[in-house]
Design a protein around this motif. Structure first.
Motif, PDB file in Angstrom:
ATOM      1  N   UNK A 128      22.550  95.823 -63.286  1.00 16.51           N
ATOM      2  CA  UNK A 128      21.061  96.568 -63.472  1.00 16.51           C
ATOM      3  C   UNK A 128      20.991  98.011 -62.703  1.00 16.51           C
ATOM      4  N   UNK A 129      21.901  98.155 -61.812  1.00 14.74           N
ATOM      5  CA  UNK A 129      21.915  99.202 -60.938  1.00 14.74           C
ATOM      6  C   UNK A 129      22.751 100.377 -61.790  1.00 14.74           C
ATOM      7  N   UNK A 130      23.914  99.937 -62.514  1.00 10.24           N
ATOM      8  CA  UNK A 130      24.747 100.762 -63.098  1.00 10.24           C
ATOM      9  C   UNK A 130      24.661 101.052 -64.594  1.00 10.24           C
ATOM     10  N   UNK A 131      24.465  99.859 -65.284  1.00  9.37           N
ATOM     11  CA  UNK A 131      24.278  99.939 -66.994  1.00  9.37           C
ATOM     12  C   UNK A 131      23.322 100.479 -67.536  1.00  9.37           C
ATOM     13  N   UNK A 132      23.572 100.966 -68.633  1.00  9.69           N
ATOM     14  CA  UNK A 132      22.799 101.564 -69.519  1.00  9.69           C
ATOM     15  C   UNK A 132      22.006 100.383 -70.363  1.00  9.69           C
ATOM     16  N   UNK A 133      21.381  99.413 -69.760  1.00  4.15           N
ATOM     17  CA  UNK A 133      20.629  98.393 -70.704  1.00  4.15           C
ATOM     18  C   UNK A 133      19.467  98.884 -71.139  1.00  4.15           C
ATOM     19  N   UNK A 134      18.974  98.314 -72.279  1.00  2.00           N
ATOM     20  CA  UNK A 134      17.611  98.527 -72.736  1.00  2.00           C
ATOM     21  C   UNK A 134      16.692  97.676 -71.811  1.00  2.00           C
ATOM     22  N   UNK A 135      15.393  98.156 -72.075  1.00  3.99           N
ATOM     23  CA  UNK A 135      14.358  97.393 -71.363  1.00  3.99           C
ATOM     24  C   UNK A 135      14.221  95.941 -71.868  1.00  3.99           C
ATOM     25  N   UNK A 136      14.357  95.529 -73.049  1.00  2.00           N
ATOM     26  CA  UNK A 136      14.653  94.208 -73.308  1.00  2.00           C
ATOM     27  C   UNK A 136      15.672  93.391 -72.740  1.00  2.00           C
ATOM     28  N   UNK A 137      16.865  94.156 -72.753  1.00  2.00           N
ATOM     29  CA  UNK A 137      17.979  93.424 -72.083  1.00  2.00           C
ATOM     30  C   UNK A 137      17.841  93.337 -70.424  1.00  2.00           C
ATOM     31  N   UNK A 138      17.036  94.281 -69.900  1.00  2.00           N
ATOM     32  CA  UNK A 138      16.799  94.117 -68.526  1.00  2.00           C
ATOM     33  C   UNK A 138      15.989  92.972 -68.297  1.00  2.00           C
ATOM     34  N   UNK A 139      14.844  92.903 -69.297  1.00  2.00           N
ATOM     35  CA  UNK A 139      13.950  91.647 -68.986  1.00  2.00           C
ATOM     36  C   UNK A 139      14.297  90.344 -69.279  1.00  2.00           C
ATOM     37  N   UNK A 140      15.635  90.360 -69.990  1.00  2.00           N
ATOM     38  CA  UNK A 140      16.210  89.187 -70.284  1.00  2.00           C
ATOM     39  C   UNK A 140      17.102  88.710 -69.288  1.00  2.00           C
ATOM     40  N   UNK A 141      17.748  89.683 -68.459  1.00  2.00           N
ATOM     41  CA  UNK A 141      18.662  89.409 -67.052  1.00  2.00           C
ATOM     42  C   UNK A 141      17.588  88.984 -66.276  1.00  2.00           C
ATOM     43  N   UNK A 142      16.240  89.507 -65.750  1.00  2.00           N
ATOM     44  CA  UNK A 142      15.336  88.840 -64.981  1.00  2.00           C
ATOM     45  C   UNK A 142      14.892  87.764 -65.064  1.00  2.00           C
ATOM     46  N   UNK A 143      14.545  87.341 -66.473  1.00  2.00           N
ATOM     47  CA  UNK A 143      14.164  86.019 -66.831  1.00  2.00           C
ATOM     48  C   UNK A 143      15.112  85.076 -66.469  1.00  2.00           C
ATOM     49  N   UNK A 144      16.467  85.229 -66.792  1.00  2.00           N
ATOM     50  CA  UNK A 144      17.691  84.487 -66.309  1.00  2.00           C
ATOM     51  C   UNK A 144      17.637  84.301 -65.001  1.00  2.00           C
ATOM     52  N   UNK A 145      17.599  85.419 -64.203  1.00  2.00           N
ATOM     53  CA  UNK A 145      17.674  85.443 -62.485  1.00  2.00           C
ATOM     54  C   UNK A 145      16.629  84.401 -62.158  1.00  2.00           C
ATOM     55  N   UNK A 146      15.417  84.586 -62.633  1.00  2.00           N
ATOM     56  CA  UNK A 146      14.306  83.746 -61.992  1.00  2.00           C
ATOM     57  C   UNK A 146      14.408  82.326 -62.524  1.00  2.00           C
ATOM     58  N   UNK A 147      15.043  81.773 -63.585  1.00  2.00           N
ATOM     59  CA  UNK A 147      15.270  80.475 -63.896  1.00  2.00           C
ATOM     60  C   UNK A 147      16.376  80.045 -62.778  1.00  2.00           C
ATOM     61  N   UNK A 148      17.463  80.895 -62.701  1.00  2.00           N
ATOM     62  CA  UNK A 148      18.462  80.391 -61.492  1.00  2.00           C
ATOM     63  C   UNK A 148      17.973  80.214 -60.061  1.00  2.00           C
ATOM     64  N   UNK A 149      17.140  81.120 -59.706  1.00  2.00           N
ATOM     65  CA  UNK A 149      16.445  81.290 -58.423  1.00  2.00           C
ATOM     66  C   UNK A 149      15.493  80.164 -58.226  1.00  2.00           C
ATOM     67  N   UNK A 150      15.052  79.664 -59.402  1.00  2.00           N
ATOM     68  CA  UNK A 150      13.685  78.812 -59.131  1.00  2.00           C
ATOM     69  C   UNK A 150      14.445  77.232 -59.151  1.00  2.00           C
ATOM     70  N   UNK A 151      15.643  76.954 -59.667  1.00  2.00           N
ATOM     71  CA  UNK A 151      16.413  75.831 -59.721  1.00  2.00           C
ATOM     72  C   UNK A 151      16.558  75.267 -58.245  1.00  2.00           C
ATOM     73  N   UNK A 152      16.069  74.069 -58.071  1.00  4.09           N
ATOM     74  CA  UNK A 152      16.420  73.450 -56.872  1.00  4.09           C
ATOM     75  C   UNK A 152      17.585  72.546 -56.986  1.00  4.09           C
ATOM     76  N   UNK A 153      18.269  72.202 -55.745  1.00  2.14           N
ATOM     77  CA  UNK A 153      19.226  71.421 -55.699  1.00  2.14           C
ATOM     78  C   UNK A 153      19.138  69.908 -55.940  1.00  2.14           C
ATOM     79  N   UNK A 154      17.876  69.618 -55.628  1.00  2.00           N
ATOM     80  CA  UNK A 154      17.622  68.252 -55.843  1.00  2.00           C
ATOM     81  C   UNK A 154      16.815  68.075 -57.141  1.00  2.00           C
ATOM     82  N   UNK A 155      16.870  69.089 -58.222  1.00  2.00           N
ATOM     83  CA  UNK A 155      16.341  68.965 -59.447  1.00  2.00           C
ATOM     84  C   UNK A 155      17.471  68.212 -60.314  1.00  2.00           C
ATOM     85  N   UNK A 156      16.817  67.384 -61.215  1.00  2.00           N
ATOM     86  CA  UNK A 156      17.994  66.834 -62.237  1.00  2.00           C
ATOM     87  C   UNK A 156      18.438  68.067 -62.915  1.00  2.00           C
ATOM     88  N   UNK A 157      19.563  67.777 -63.336  1.00  2.00           N
ATOM     89  CA  UNK A 157      20.282  68.668 -64.195  1.00  2.00           C
ATOM     90  C   UNK A 157      19.591  68.726 -65.577  1.00  2.00           C
TER      91      UNK A 157
END
Length: 157
Positions: A128-157
């Motif tokens: 995100x700091x360096x690449x020339x991503x579009x706004x939609x691509x940036x939002x997709x990255x953020x959506x993925x990061x939010x899913x990753x950060x909200x996943x808890x270790x005790x959640x079922x896979x």
């Protein structure tokens, strides 16, 4: 019968707004941008230094020693990125750093590192700091990061 009379005290701010002669809003915004410009390079240097320190202490290059690092130090480094990310408007770096903070919070609660998720966040921040991503691509990255950060270790896979 009495007549109701209303009195209004003069409002200094409304009088100033209505008065002619002040700077136009667009001129004031340009002046503010000009005043902030000298801080841009320093802020980008702080952001890049924080990313480099995160990678050096918590990234894949530090795989052998990173388990000895503290959650709090990583959290402070992510906050440092948030502090200066205003100089990259529309980049979503601030949102990625917020997601990183949420991930660290989850690690603190579980008292366990999630190295795969940390590596993903480091790579995404760099992207995100360096690449020339579009706004939609940036939002997709953020959506993925939010899913990753909200996943808890005790959640079922």
């Amino acid at each position: 019968m009495s007549v109701v009379r209303k009195f209004r005290a003069p409002n200094r701010l409304s009088m100033l707004i209505k008065a002619a002669g002040g700077p136009m809003a667009q001129d004031a915004l340009k002046a503010a941008e000009t005043a902030l410009e000298p801080l841009r390079a320093e802020s980008m240097a702080v952001l890049d230094a924080a990313l480099a320190e995160i990678d050096a202490r918590y990234g894949k290059p530090a795989a052998a020693t990173r388990a000895g690092e503290t959650f709090q130090d990583l959290y402070v480094l992510a906050l440092r990125i948030i502090d200066v990310s205003g100089f990259l408007p529309g980049s979503c770096v601030d949102q990625a750093a917020l997601s990183f903070c949420a991930l660290v919070d989850n690690c603190i609660e579980a008292n366990a590192w999630r190295w795969d998720a940390i590596d993903v966040h480091i790579n995404a921040l760099r992207l995100l700091r360096t690449a020339g991503l579009t706004a939609d691509q940036r939002q997709a990255v953020i959506a993925g990061l939010n899913k990753v950060s909200q996943h808890r270790l005790d959640d079922a896979n």
